[in-house]
Design a protein around this motif. Sequence first.
Motif, PDB file in Angstrom:
ATOM      1  N   LEU A 118     -66.665 -40.680-123.329  1.00 30.34           N
ATOM      2  CA  LEU A 118     -65.365 -41.323-123.460  1.00 30.34           C
ATOM      3  C   LEU A 118     -64.237 -40.294-123.568  1.00 30.34           C
ATOM      4  O   LEU A 118     -63.169 -40.447-122.970  1.00 30.34           O
ATOM      5  CB  LEU A 118     -65.352 -42.246-124.676  1.00 30.34           C
ATOM      6  CG  LEU A 118     -66.260 -43.485-124.588  1.00 30.34           C
ATOM      7  CD1 LEU A 118     -66.315 -44.200-125.927  1.00 30.34           C
ATOM      8  CD2 LEU A 118     -65.770 -44.425-123.498  1.00 30.34           C
ATOM      9  N   VAL A 119     -64.484 -39.243-124.324  1.00 28.17           N
ATOM     10  CA  VAL A 119     -63.471 -38.188-124.459  1.00 28.17           C
ATOM     11  C   VAL A 119     -63.194 -37.547-123.101  1.00 28.17           C
ATOM     12  O   VAL A 119     -62.033 -37.264-122.752  1.00 28.17           O
ATOM     13  CB  VAL A 119     -63.931 -37.129-125.480  1.00 28.17           C
ATOM     14  CG1 VAL A 119     -63.013 -35.906-125.440  1.00 28.17           C
ATOM     15  CG2 VAL A 119     -63.954 -37.716-126.885  1.00 28.17           C
ATOM     16  N   SER A 120     -64.234 -37.339-122.303  1.00 29.33           N
ATOM     17  CA  SER A 120     -64.040 -36.710-120.989  1.00 29.33           C
ATOM     18  C   SER A 120     -63.216 -37.607-120.072  1.00 29.33           C
ATOM     19  O   SER A 120     -62.392 -37.110-119.287  1.00 29.33           O
ATOM     20  CB  SER A 120     -65.397 -36.397-120.345  1.00 29.33           C
ATOM     21  OG  SER A 120     -66.072 -37.574-119.941  1.00 29.33           O
ATOM     22  N   ARG A 122     -60.881 -39.708-121.016  1.00 32.92           N
ATOM     23  CA  ARG A 122     -59.493 -39.628-121.480  1.00 32.92           C
ATOM     24  C   ARG A 122     -58.843 -38.315-121.027  1.00 32.92           C
ATOM     25  O   ARG A 122     -57.665 -38.282-120.652  1.00 32.92           O
ATOM     26  CB  ARG A 122     -59.440 -39.759-123.002  1.00 32.92           C
ATOM     27  CG  ARG A 122     -59.844 -41.132-123.499  1.00 32.92           C
ATOM     28  CD  ARG A 122     -59.851 -41.204-125.014  1.00 32.92           C
ATOM     29  NE  ARG A 122     -58.513 -41.173-125.550  1.00 32.92           N
ATOM     30  CZ  ARG A 122     -58.021 -42.065-126.402  1.00 32.92           C
ATOM     31  NH1 ARG A 122     -58.774 -43.091-126.802  1.00 32.92           N
ATOM     32  NH2 ARG A 122     -56.810 -41.960-126.872  1.00 32.92           N
ATOM     33  N   GLN A 123     -59.606 -37.235-121.049  1.00 29.62           N
ATOM     34  CA  GLN A 123     -59.059 -35.958-120.602  1.00 29.62           C
ATOM     35  C   GLN A 123     -58.719 -36.006-119.106  1.00 29.62           C
ATOM     36  O   GLN A 123     -57.711 -35.450-118.671  1.00 29.62           O
ATOM     37  CB  GLN A 123     -60.067 -34.847-120.889  1.00 29.62           C
ATOM     38  CG  GLN A 123     -60.203 -34.520-122.374  1.00 29.62           C
ATOM     39  CD  GLN A 123     -61.273 -33.493-122.654  1.00 29.62           C
ATOM     40  OE1 GLN A 123     -62.245 -33.390-121.908  1.00 29.62           O
ATOM     41  NE2 GLN A 123     -61.120 -32.743-123.722  1.00 29.62           N
ATOM     42  N   LYS A 124     -59.558 -36.674-118.320  1.00 28.54           N
ATOM     43  CA  LYS A 124     -59.280 -36.800-116.891  1.00 28.54           C
ATOM     44  C   LYS A 124     -58.009 -37.612-116.661  1.00 28.54           C
ATOM     45  O   LYS A 124     -57.209 -37.295-115.765  1.00 28.54           O
ATOM     46  CB  LYS A 124     -60.461 -37.466-116.183  1.00 28.54           C
ATOM     47  CG  LYS A 124     -61.693 -36.586-116.070  1.00 28.54           C
ATOM     48  CD  LYS A 124     -62.821 -37.345-115.374  1.00 28.54           C
ATOM     49  CE  LYS A 124     -64.091 -36.528-115.338  1.00 28.54           C
ATOM     50  NZ  LYS A 124     -65.213 -37.281-114.718  1.00 28.54           N
ATOM     51  N   MET A 125     -57.814 -38.661-117.438  1.00 27.65           N
ATOM     52  CA  MET A 125     -56.591 -39.460-117.283  1.00 27.65           C
ATOM     53  C   MET A 125     -55.354 -38.624-117.579  1.00 27.65           C
ATOM     54  O   MET A 125     -54.345 -38.716-116.858  1.00 27.65           O
ATOM     55  CB  MET A 125     -56.652 -40.692-118.203  1.00 27.65           C
ATOM     56  CG  MET A 125     -57.580 -41.783-117.704  1.00 27.65           C
ATOM     57  SD  MET A 125     -57.435 -43.346-118.616  1.00 27.65           S
ATOM     58  CE  MET A 125     -58.608 -43.071-119.925  1.00 27.65           C
ATOM     59  N   LYS A 126     -55.410 -37.799-118.610  1.00 27.94           N
ATOM     60  CA  LYS A 126     -54.270 -36.941-118.937  1.00 27.94           C
ATOM     61  C   LYS A 126     -53.995 -35.945-117.818  1.00 27.94           C
ATOM     62  O   LYS A 126     -52.840 -35.659-117.490  1.00 27.94           O
ATOM     63  CB  LYS A 126     -54.543 -36.187-120.252  1.00 27.94           C
ATOM     64  CG  LYS A 126     -54.476 -37.053-121.490  1.00 27.94           C
ATOM     65  CD  LYS A 126     -54.763 -36.251-122.746  1.00 27.94           C
ATOM     66  CE  LYS A 126     -53.690 -35.218-123.015  1.00 27.94           C
ATOM     67  NZ  LYS A 126     -53.906 -34.516-124.309  1.00 27.94           N
ATOM     68  N   TYR A 895     -68.370 -32.009-120.421  1.00 25.21           N
ATOM     69  CA  TYR A 895     -69.219 -32.346-119.286  1.00 25.21           C
ATOM     70  C   TYR A 895     -70.654 -32.458-119.786  1.00 25.21           C
ATOM     71  O   TYR A 895     -71.144 -31.592-120.511  1.00 25.21           O
ATOM     72  CB  TYR A 895     -69.117 -31.263-118.210  1.00 25.21           C
ATOM     73  CG  TYR A 895     -69.798 -31.646-116.918  1.00 25.21           C
ATOM     74  CD1 TYR A 895     -69.128 -32.378-115.950  1.00 25.21           C
ATOM     75  CD2 TYR A 895     -71.119 -31.292-116.679  1.00 25.21           C
ATOM     76  CE1 TYR A 895     -69.750 -32.745-114.769  1.00 25.21           C
ATOM     77  CE2 TYR A 895     -71.753 -31.654-115.503  1.00 25.21           C
ATOM     78  CZ  TYR A 895     -71.068 -32.389-114.552  1.00 25.21           C
ATOM     79  OH  TYR A 895     -71.686 -32.761-113.390  1.00 25.21           O
ATOM     80  N   ILE A 896     -71.338 -33.544-119.401  1.00 21.56           N
ATOM     81  CA  ILE A 896     -72.703 -33.811-119.840  1.00 21.56           C
ATOM     82  C   ILE A 896     -73.657 -33.645-118.657  1.00 21.56           C
ATOM     83  O   ILE A 896     -73.412 -34.183-117.572  1.00 21.56           O
ATOM     84  CB  ILE A 896     -72.848 -35.240-120.398  1.00 21.56           C
ATOM     85  CG1 ILE A 896     -71.872 -35.474-121.553  1.00 21.56           C
ATOM     86  CG2 ILE A 896     -74.278 -35.505-120.855  1.00 21.56           C
ATOM     87  CD1 ILE A 896     -71.850 -36.914-122.043  1.00 21.56           C
ATOM     88  N   THR A 897     -74.720 -32.884-118.853  1.00 19.45           N
ATOM     89  CA  THR A 897     -75.772 -32.791-117.842  1.00 19.45           C
ATOM     90  C   THR A 897     -77.125 -32.816-118.538  1.00 19.45           C
ATOM     91  O   THR A 897     -77.226 -32.490-119.724  1.00 19.45           O
ATOM     92  CB  THR A 897     -75.611 -31.509-116.994  1.00 19.45           C
ATOM     93  OG1 THR A 897     -76.551 -31.536-115.926  1.00 19.45           O
ATOM     94  CG2 THR A 897     -75.839 -30.267-117.826  1.00 19.45           C
TER      95      THR A 897
END
Length: 983
Positions: A118-120, A122-126, A895-897
Amino acid sequence: MEKFLYAVMFFLVSHDVYGFPLFPLTGWAHINTRSHKSMVNLGIGRAVGQFLNDYNYLEDSVHWILAVDVFFGNDSDGKEKYYASGEEIYSFLEKQEPLKQAYIHCNGEQILESHTFLVSLRQKMKELVKEPDYSTSLLREYVGKSLYTIQAFYSTTNWVEMDRNKTYKEFGVPGKTLIEVASGDVDTCSDCDNTGDNKNSCINNLLVTDVLTSGYHGEQDAVSPQRSSEDTKGKCGFGGSSDTNNGKTTATGGINKDRDYQTYSPHYQLHLKAYFAAVEATFQFLIDPEIGIIKDLHEDVFAKIFNLYKKSKGSFGFAIDVTGSMGDEIDAVIKGCIEIVTNVRGTVNEPADYVLATFSDPESLTTLVLRTENGLEMISALRNLTVYGGADYPEYSMSGLRKCIDECRNHSTVFVFTDATSKDFLEYDDVIEKALSKNITVDFMLTGGCCRKKRNTYRQKRQTLSSVYDLIATATGGNIYRIDASQITTVLQEATEERFPSATAIIDVLSLNTSHSNFQFVADSYVKNIKIVITGTSNTSDVDISNTSGSLIVNGEATVLSENPDKVVITVVGPLPGLYNITRKTQKAWKVNITAQTGVDFNYFILEKYDNDYLYRISRNPIAGENYTIEITVYNLLNYSNALSDVILTDNYGTVEHLNITHVSSSYATVALASTQFTAQEYQVSISGIDEYGNTFRRTSSSKIRPVKLKLIVNVPSELIADTTSMIEYTALNYSPNNRTFIVRIENDRNFVVDMTTETHLISAGGMANGSFNILATSSYKSVTLAVSVNELGSTENLQKDTRTVFIRSDTPTTCSVTSNTGNCSLTFEDGMCSLYNWFGQSVIHYDAALTSLKGSIGLNIHHTNMSKSPLFVNVSGDCCTRSAYLTVIDENNYITKCYFDLGDPVYRTVSEPETGLSDAGKIAIGVVVGIVVLALLVGVNIAIIVYRGGIKPRLDKMKINDSDIDNNDLTVSELEADFQGY
């Protein structure tokens, strides 16, 4: 009766899904079950209502339930676009449900991973909104994906069971610390009945109260630890009928609260509590001043996401270039301007007045042609325009625009039509100042190669002068449209709908051969005016329109206009409800389009059944001969619970098919489902029903369903990496009985380099072909829109087209790869002996951004080199009780992998069915009693229906608030707000 039975049975079965049902379920068994769709509708409705109040979009504050209606007023088209934004968000939410990653659903104790995900987003939207032409659709995609995981949290975790009567405000918010999640060696649930037969068996199955946990679902990638057959406790299962492996590695039963039905949800009794928490969390995610996305995206972006545009009934202003070079375009300009005048003339959405100014060369020819409140006078003035002069190309456009602005009211829009750059461009500052002083928006319709290399003269200057129009449009909030003559009417229609209130719908579309002498249509009580466009004649004496009072043309109740070369336009202002006849007095073939100014309109989606037996929306053309469901949404019916009665398909041969419909609960519109099989080349979709005054209404969609014999599946990465080549893969499947040759092509709106733009495939009957394109994204942009389409060789018609907007990362994402995996876990072990057999594996992790988390699934041992240096080498080991395990890696960019180690199917313990303690005779006796009770209930229901319809319903209808999410709950809106606000 047949329709009633169909409606009751349509969605009665429980589908194997991973969370709250996506769409409202029908049938009495699910009457109190809430869906993701209702959460999205209610959460967005509340958030937008508060936004409109808090940011002064309304003259006076109103309750959030009324805010959208007050804001849009008579602008029904604008309100439909607002609803369409919510539908787009929901469509992206819906696509999350089938995914196997447990963190998407907050399952398998993957709560930290869910938070990071979810945090990632939101960061992409910003990052995205830093781009001047940022993609609103991509923002909606990230909102939809976020809302799915946020809403799932309240069903799949034990947050609600911890008796926290508020939302988890830290979840998914950057910089927040989460509550501890239960460690891998902690048993979180005890065994209970997973069948639902013992209704309350699982109410107290949770063993933890001070840490978070969530259920493990056997179909997802999170694996719970093995336990022996003697154990009566373990990790919590997801539970219910969809959790097919329940109890084999987890405790039997589970904790999901997806439905108010014990067979599917072991914690069914907390379903409504989870639902209300999810709605509140949706609201907070959007609008909360401390944790909502509005804090990062700001007011204007929020308004754009939800299509909240302030519109005003100022002036329609037209500034038209009438120099000789406009000779090829002037007819199209006149036609487009007349079109929008006839659309609104005589309706509540008609502008305050119309202003027409023309400009030419020299400046002295700039003329105020007309300012009038009479639409017919403006139509006449437009029809009399002619072109002349202007041999040296640049024209006095600033002079004409300034004249139009001077005559327009405040809060107006001026449309400028020209094919030339500006000769008096130095006056643009004065034009901008005048426009801003009156809050006037300026849109430019640039035709005929304007601002491109039309002539050698002024070529050098044009590179400077063309930017004048861009400067004025940007300063006043307008747009630049570089179009050809054929696009003017369509673009102008779209622009006016964006700038002015509008409410246009299609009543019917007809193709009449020479054997038809007349035809009929019905005007309902929602219709404010009617516009009939007849293509096939330009002679007004060829047509007549009448109702029970006689000819409307003879009586002066209808206006008839002729348009070259072959059109007649009839307008009826304020028509009386009833039946109308159109008579043809010639033997020419006609095409007839009947539109109306009305708030009642609809849209539709095509749904396809997936392997889990659930219906999902598709954006492609359907496959001919396959079964589909049409989802119909009708807006602004006052008695929208049962006003819609029919969905009508008309194929390309004129054959009409009436579909049975199933009404579905909705908080803001009439929603219905209808199933069918598409076999023809194309279908026009229409609906009909009865309004509250007993009049029949009919509406027709502007788009057609076009079944094809080809399916296109496109695999686009969720994001592209800047300055790195990415692969776009596709599969084309030929459903035709013939061999066919297809051309697949790719396009993008950033002109990124692609290795090849087309591929040709000869595909045999029933066969398939695979292919790919390589595209190189650059760091100059934050997003790119890709379109992969396919047409048959020799044809330009797109059979399928898949369009995606993709985020472009500027950093290189972390990767994790398995390099070895050894061990023998294919044996059959005695109970508990699997722990004596070990397996080993290795992986390598490459990263640019520092790693913040590296952990293994339960039962996986990890040893690694120094984490401060890439690549990172990791040795893992486990025993054969856990034959499937994974590494989860998270970097500082969130980033999740994952790396997966799979040594075979998990070892499952034997699950015995719980004993009921009843003899066969006892079971039979209970069955008899239940049968008698059911029969009595049915009789009682029939009596109740009669009493309800005769006495109670009429009184309730007078008091009803049209929000079924409120009507079907035990809690009212005020109780909901009291429970979940103020934290």
